[in-house]
Design a protein around this motif. Structure first.
Motif, short mmCIF file in Angstrom:
data_model
loop_
_atom_site.label_atom_id
_atom_site.label_comp_id
_atom_site.label_asym_id
_atom_site.label_seq_id
_atom_site.Cartn_x
_atom_site.Cartn_y
_atom_site.Cartn_z
N VAL A 209 -1.97 -1.40 -1.62
CA VAL A 209 -1.03 -0.31 -1.39
C VAL A 209 -1.36 0.79 -2.39
CG1 VAL A 209 1.39 0.40 -1.46
CG2 VAL A 209 0.78 -1.85 -0.53
N PRO A 210 -1.86 1.94 -1.94
CA PRO A 210 -2.33 2.97 -2.88
C PRO A 210 -1.19 3.77 -3.51
CG PRO A 210 -2.55 3.76 -0.63
CD PRO A 210 -2.06 2.33 -0.53
N PHE A 211 -1.52 4.45 -4.60
CA PHE A 211 -0.54 5.29 -5.28
C PHE A 211 0.03 6.35 -4.35
CE2 PHE A 211 -2.92 4.11 -9.29
CZ PHE A 211 -1.86 3.42 -9.86
N GLY A 212 -0.75 6.76 -3.37
CA GLY A 212 -0.34 7.88 -2.52
C GLY A 212 0.71 7.58 -1.48
N VAL A 213 1.17 6.34 -1.36
CA VAL A 213 2.20 6.05 -0.36
C VAL A 213 3.50 6.77 -0.73
CG1 VAL A 213 1.23 3.82 0.30
CG2 VAL A 213 2.93 3.93 -1.52
N HIS A 214 4.33 7.01 0.28
CA HIS A 214 5.55 7.80 0.07
C HIS A 214 6.50 7.15 -0.92
CE1 HIS A 214 8.84 10.51 0.88
NE2 HIS A 214 9.61 9.51 1.28
N THR A 215 6.58 5.82 -0.89
CA THR A 215 7.47 5.11 -1.79
C THR A 215 6.89 3.75 -2.11
OG1 THR A 215 9.77 4.40 -2.15
CG2 THR A 215 8.84 4.03 0.03
N HIS A 216 7.44 3.10 -3.12
CA HIS A 216 6.99 1.74 -3.46
C HIS A 216 7.56 0.79 -2.42
CE1 HIS A 216 6.35 -1.92 -5.83
NE2 HIS A 216 5.58 -1.21 -6.63
N PRO A 217 6.72 0.14 -1.60
CA PRO A 217 7.23 -0.59 -0.43
C PRO A 217 7.74 -1.99 -0.70
CG PRO A 217 4.86 -0.73 -0.49
CD PRO A 217 5.26 0.11 -1.67
N GLY A 218 7.46 -2.54 -1.89
CA GLY A 218 7.84 -3.93 -2.14
C GLY A 218 8.65 -4.06 -3.41
N PRO A 219 9.08 -5.28 -3.72
CA PRO A 219 9.84 -5.51 -4.96
C PRO A 219 8.95 -5.39 -6.18
CG PRO A 219 9.36 -7.60 -3.88
CD PRO A 219 8.90 -6.53 -2.94
#
Length: 286
Positions: A209-219
């Motif tokens: 999951v790259p830094f560029g994703v809109h939000t942190h997707p997991g815990p």
């Protein structure tokens, strides 16, 4: 007869399923005890994994609860039959029991295991040097012997899982875990190249999951979701500073399945991830 002081993960899970079976039937512990001809205390011990349950008693409980899920009953019978000691028992008393429970959980999985980490690379892909770097940072510090034992255990856990027929590992990591230098820059670089090598195994996939994703997707915590012989025996393990925490209630499992769906949607493909890991490894400077 006193119960087991420390039931194993399998024994606790069998007991939890028996409790769910009774509760779904609307029976109290005392009611089931009368049917079985035992004391309510014995029912409590069975449901906590502290007292053995044989297959005949399993079927008696099933009949008393009018339970008809034959797939789950068959899987529970397999748990009862699997009373042999696992490879991790040779480490009992030498390292914390929490390590042994993680190994038993991975052995309990019937097929695919999904892992999510956001700070470090998962234990099932760690090199010995990287694992040593992680154990060396513990406060209070560990002795050289303690670090050696924990590292050898982690290595055997990794090798055993990756070589197990029918087991598949799906790893999801946040890009930040590619930069945390447990053991130093050289150790991290070799660890990342090791992950690249592992990622081309037939039974391993690695996605970032790259830094560029809109939000942190997991815990923030690391989690491991294992698929059981039947869906009712899926299990979630969350890593904490005090050891693993296990979840197996149906609503909890559904919640973590949704969590992994969200992580998967945010992650790069396997090929994109492999390229990112290689580029990160080559860019590391001391």
């Amino acid at each position: 007869m006193p119960g087991r002081p420390n039931p194993t993960l399998r024994q606790r899970r069998l007991g939890a399923e028996l409790r769910r079976m009774r509760e779904q039937a609307g029976l109290g512990g005392s009611q089931l005890a009368r049917v079985l001809g035992v004391s309510p205390t014995q029912v409590t011990q069975m449901e906590s994994g502290k007292t053995s349950v044989n297959v005949d008693r399993l079927h008696t409980i099933m009949a008393a609860c009018n339970y008809t899920n034959q797939s789950l009953i068959g899987a529970l019978a397999e748990i009862i039959a699997s009373r042999g000691k696992g490879w991790w028992e040779e480490y009992r008393g030498l390292i914390p029991n929490a390590f042994l429970e993680s190994a038993e959980h991975e052995d309990f999985a019937a097929g695919t295991v999904k892992v999510w980490t956001s700070v470090f690379l998962p234990g099932l892909l760690q090199t010995s040097e990287y694992a040593q770097g992680m154990f060396s940072r513990k406060i209070p510090g560990l002795t050289a012997r303690e670090i050696e034992l924990r590292t050898s255990f982690r290595r055997k856990r990794r090798d055993t899982f990756l070589q197990s027929p029918g087991k598949k590992l799906e790893v999801y990591v946040h890009e930040s875990s590619l930069l945390t230098r447990f053991g130093g820059t050289d150790v991290l670089r070799e660890q990342l190249f090791g992950v690249v090598d592992d990622s081309v195994r037939a039974n391993v996939s690695v996605r970032v999951v790259p830094f560029g994703v809109h939000t942190h997707p997991g815990p923030i915590e690391s989690i491991l979701y294992s698929f059981g012989a039947v869906s009712e025996l899926d299990t979630v393990e969350m890593e904490s500073s005090r050891g693993p925490i296990f979840f197996d209630a149906p609503d909890e499992l559904e919640s973590y399945r949704s969590t992994f769906d969200r992580i998967e949607r945010a992650a790069l493909t396997c090929e994109e991830s492999r390229d990112l890991i290689q580029r990160t490894a080559r860019s590391l400077k001391g």
